[in-house]
Design an enzyme around this catalytic site. Structure first.
Site: not given
Length: 897
Positions: A285, A287, A331, A633, A637, A702, A731
């Site tokens: 319950a 988890i 850049d 680019d 870099d 729960e 869930d």
């Protein structure tokens, strides 16, 4: 001196370099000598770093506290022979791992991309003649020949050049081609200013030349960058850190509650085995099994949504990381600018004006003085631009076709936009002779013949050099003497414009009645033209949106400081008074003082920056607890892209190296796409918080019910299989629907989330406990109401009480999804959750599945469902809706979120 120990080759005279390398400038090395050197220096290639195996990528999917918690719960289920529980939890673990593996798998291919830059032949002098050899077999001392269109395959010292220019933007960030010569330079010259060096991975844009190879393989500048890429470590993303922190807290909460319930049950006289089974139910319950799957799918949906807007996300967690980004290091060349050389300024007769060349619209927009376009001097500028030019340019059906020097194609675009034709000029004035441009003379001149006008001399070049060949200047319709005073004024005007970031050239002409052999003299100055790499038109608006979102934008470029400052001002990135930090003044990160750090933190423009300094800047911002996005680019870099929290590479102009190490690739190279990605990232984080609050409040309800029944020894309880069924129904689908909620309209008007902020902060923990308490009270209240008022029974009916508890809790949790809007001042029926169509679809499916558990007889027996009375069903529905009403009431009163 060893050939492998040559330091700072740009400082020495090229003859000294030849001597130190024990080679010959004319004949090069012999084959035997080259073979011996290859054994010493090694192959000229980039070595790959340690790769991440497929198996390791898969294993990484299971390494987290949350998965460990699920595994413990599954193990306990199998130990106590709760086979369905164990199988279901195990399935959740593996489904999440498979999704994560296929969505996140990105092999470390950056070194492979770097190696591809060298899989081409090289032309060298061997045995006294020019030969073509594999570039991997180049060695120090080889005499390398390069010409326009070639890739440079090793670091080499120029020994002879003819109009040699290279494009080094991928390595240095310098947008303009660099003119090369063989003259020695000072020791402290920055990488972008070493004009007597050729570097591996760059391209020859114009001319040709010979150069002596001084470094190969990992000893080159490209190799140094490859080493930094290998060494740059990317820390866990903020989302990963937050989920880890949340999982650890959840473990302690679960352990504490399990111990309390276990001890309480034993004190109430329950058997040990019974309490162990109850503890399993409690762990199941506690988890939220659906959390990993929902989080992964929500991020994946964000990836798909961004992909439709040309943003390719290579790593799931990068989607959310963007939402927390508070500094973008970008850049300049090709990112903020178009990486094209364009005419930006014209000056004639003392009149000057900035211009905007609009090719799609085929026009020139004059910023200050439109009258220049009608003056004779401007007509000569157009003629000179077309004639003293070896490039070609065409514009047909909306498509540009250009070849040659980028600066010269920029001139042809100006001619075309002016309504003239370069071809007509060239047809009218046929070329008779040419004095080519050289780095020594810095002037180009051409001699042309016209059947009606005789000979025409057109010249362009560096301002100071060309003015020395001028004896007159065109003013209006008159050619007047070019006095020293006038010459000084023109030089000052050119210098002022150069300091503002423009590259300035002078243009001159002369008419002649006869053909001359030496015609570069007694010229008439027509005017000056300034060039610039223009900014992208959509970038200023994107930068302003970043500022309104609390995101600092920093330009980091290898370009000239004045050019960087000019572009930054045009983009609204910097003010005129803001100072540019020059790379030569930047200390190593470890040597920074408090004053240096304050200066860096304040600055928005860094110029003449090398790859190591880019890496230092990213490290600096990260040390300041900032979430750093790095765009780029070029090869230069790559280390910073990998080190940054979020690396953003350009898809069109970006090198393969940059794209491989980045987390995100912009297919259209548009900086504005980053803003869209940040907006989506913020929405995803908001949605993650929503469904975590939803899952935790549902599962805690729960927990509270099981704990209450155990501590007070009540006659009803939820069974482990029922708990798993509730979790499977409520869930996943409602939580996933929350993960698909659209961004709030004002999401880009607020500051970024702090990287230290938890997924569940104190306010949300409080809300979780309040929500779960209300759902627990109303659910248990439904049981008591059914027992006391409807049945008025003296003895408890455990089966009936269990069923009322079971169904009331399911419907309370399904309706609880509507409580997940945290926007203030918005009507319940106008919230983004209520208007989310996916939420309604999820609710409908959940209700259908719930009712199937009642209608399908075998499933009803497995879940021990025996409820039949419509009055009991009425109690279930009323108390489920009551739960929603009570939570909305406490939210309205602002007691909780």
């Amino acid at each position: 001196m060893s050939i492998n120990d040559i330091k700072e080759p740009w400082v020495k005279d090229h003859l000294t370099i030849i001597e130190d390398l024990h080679t010959n400038a004319e004949s090069g090395l012999s084959s035997s000598e080259a073979k011996e050197r290859l054994e010493v220096s090694g192959y000229n290639r980039i070595e790959a770093g340690k790769k991440t195996s497929l198996f390791q990528v898969l294993i990484n999917q299971f390494v987290s506290p949350f998965v460990l918690l699920l595994a413990i719960a599954a193990g306990l289920s199998f130990f106590f022979k709760e086979w369905l529980d164990g199988i279901a939890i195990t399935a959740v673990i593996f489904i999440n791992a498979v999704i994560g593996f296929f969505m996140e798998f990105q092999a470390e291919r950056s070194m492979e991309a770097l190696k591809k830059l060298t899989t081409i032949p090289a032309r060298v002098m061997r045995n006294g003649k020019r030969e073509e050899v594999p570039s991997e077999e180049l060695v120090p001392g080889d005499i390398l020949f390069v010409e326009a269109g070639d890739m440079v395959t090793a670091d080499a010292r120029v020994i002879q050049s003819s109009q040699l220019q290279t494009n080094e933007s991928a390595l240095t960030g310098e947008s303009l081609p660099v003119e090369k010569n063989s003259l020695p330079l000072p020791s402290n010259v920055q990488l972008a200013e070493r004009i007597n060096m050729l570097y591996k991975g760059t391209f020859v844009a114009l001319g040709n030349g010979y150069a002596a190879v001084v470094n190969t393989g990992m000893s080159t500048e490209l190799g140094a960058i490859a080493t930094m890429v290998q060494q740059a470590q990317q820390a866990a993303t903020p989302l990963e850190k937050k989920i880890q922190s949340f999982s650890k807290k959840l473990i302690w909460i679960t352990v504490a509650l399990v111990i309390i319930v276990f001890i309480a049950g034993l004190l109430n006289g329950h058997e040990l085995v019974t309490m162990l089974e109850t503890s399993i139910a409690l762990a199941v319950a506690a988890i939220p099994e659906g959390l990993p799957i929902v989080a992964t799918l929500a991020l994946a949906f964000g990836m798909l949504r961004m992909a439709r807007h040309n943003v390719i996300v290579k790593k799931l967690s990068a989607v959310e990381t963007l939402g927390g980004t508070n500094v973008i290091c970008t850049d300049k060349t090709g990112t903020l600018t178009q990486n094209k050389i364009q005419v930006s300024f014209v000056q004639v007769n003392g009149a000057a004006s900035g211009i905007d060349v609009d090719i799609p619209g085929i026009s020139i927009r004059w910023m200050e003085n439109e009258s220049i376009s009608g003056q004779p001097a401007f007509e000569h500028l157009l003629r000179i631009a077309a004639l003293c030019n070896t490039a070609s340019y065409e514009f047909e059906n909306g498509i540009e076709k250009e070849s040659g020097d980028p600066l010269e194609t920029g001139l042809l675009k100006m001619v075309y936009a002016s309504g003239k034709s370069a071809q007509e000029y060239r047809h009218q004035f046929s070329k008779a002779d040419e004095i080519p441009f050289s780095s020594e003379a810095k002037v180009m001149a051409t001699l042309h013949h016209s059947s009606s006008q005789g000979y025409y001399i057109a010249a362009k070049g560096a301002v100071e050099e060309l003015l020395s060949h001028c004896t007159s200047v065109l003013e209006g319709n008159n050619i007047v003497r070019f006095t020293e005073e006038k010459k000084k004024q023109w030089l000052i005007a050119a210098e002022n414009r150069a300091q503002s970031g423009l590259r300035m050239l002078a243009f001159a002409f002369r008419n002649s009645k006869e053909k001359e052999k030496d015609f570069l003299h007694h010229l008439t100055l027509a005017g000056l033209i300034g060039f610039i790499d223009p900014p992208r038109p959509e970038v200023p608006a994107a930068i302003q949106e970043c500022k309104s979102a609390g995101i600092k934008v920093v330009m980091i470029t290898g370009d000239h400081p004045a050019t960087a400052q000019n572009i930054a001002q045009r983009l609204g990135l910097a003010n005129q008074d803001d100072k540019v930090v020059h790379g030569s003044s930047m200390k190593h990160f470890k040597d920074l003082t408090d004053d240096d750090k304050a200066k860096w933190l304040k600055a928005t423009v860094f110029a003449r920056v090398n790859p190591q300094q880019k890496l230092d800047l990213v490290t600096f911002y990260q040390e300041k607890k900032m979430v750093v996005g790095m765009t780029g680019d070029g090869v230069n870099d790559a280390p910073a892209l990998k080190k940054a929290d979020i690396g953003i590479a350009m898809g069109l102009r970006g090198t393969q190296v940059a794209q491989e190490v980045a987390d995100i690739v912009l297919k259209d190279d548009a900086f504005s796409s980053i803003v869209l990605a940040i907006r989506q990232g913020r929405a995803i984080f908001d949605n993650i918080r929503k469904f975590v609050v939803f899952l935790m409040s549902c599962n805690l309800s729960e927990l509270l019910i099981i704990a209450t029944a155990s501590v007070f020894n009540l006659h009803f309880q939820l069974f482990p299989l029922q708990i798993l069924f509730i979790n499977l129904v409520t869930d996943v689908l409602p939580a996933l629907a929350l993960g698909l909620t659209k961004a709030a309209p004002h999401i880009m008007q607020r500051k970024p989330y702090s990287p230290n902020i938890a997924i569940i902060d104190k306010k949300r923990w409080t809300a979780i406990f309040v929500y779960s308490t209300i759902m627990s009270i109303t659910t248990i209240g439904a049981v008591l109401t059914s027992h006391e008022w409807l049945h008025n029974a003296e003895r408890w009916s455990p089966e009936l009480c269990n069923n009322i508890l079971f169904y009331t809790l399911i419907f309370s949790q399904i309706l609880h999804v509507f409580n997940m809007s945290f926007e203030k001042g918005i009507s319940f029926f106008k919230t983004e959750v209520f208007r989310n169509k996916y939420v309604w679809i999820a609710i409908a499916i959940c209700i259908l599945i719930t009712m199937l558990s009642y209608w399908i007889i075998p499933l009803r027996k497995v879940l021990d469902v025996t409820i039949y009375s419509w009055q009991d069903w009425t109690v279930v529905v009323v108390f489920s809706v009551l739960s929603l009403i009570l939570i909305q009431f406490v939210k309205k009163m602002k007691w909780v979120l």
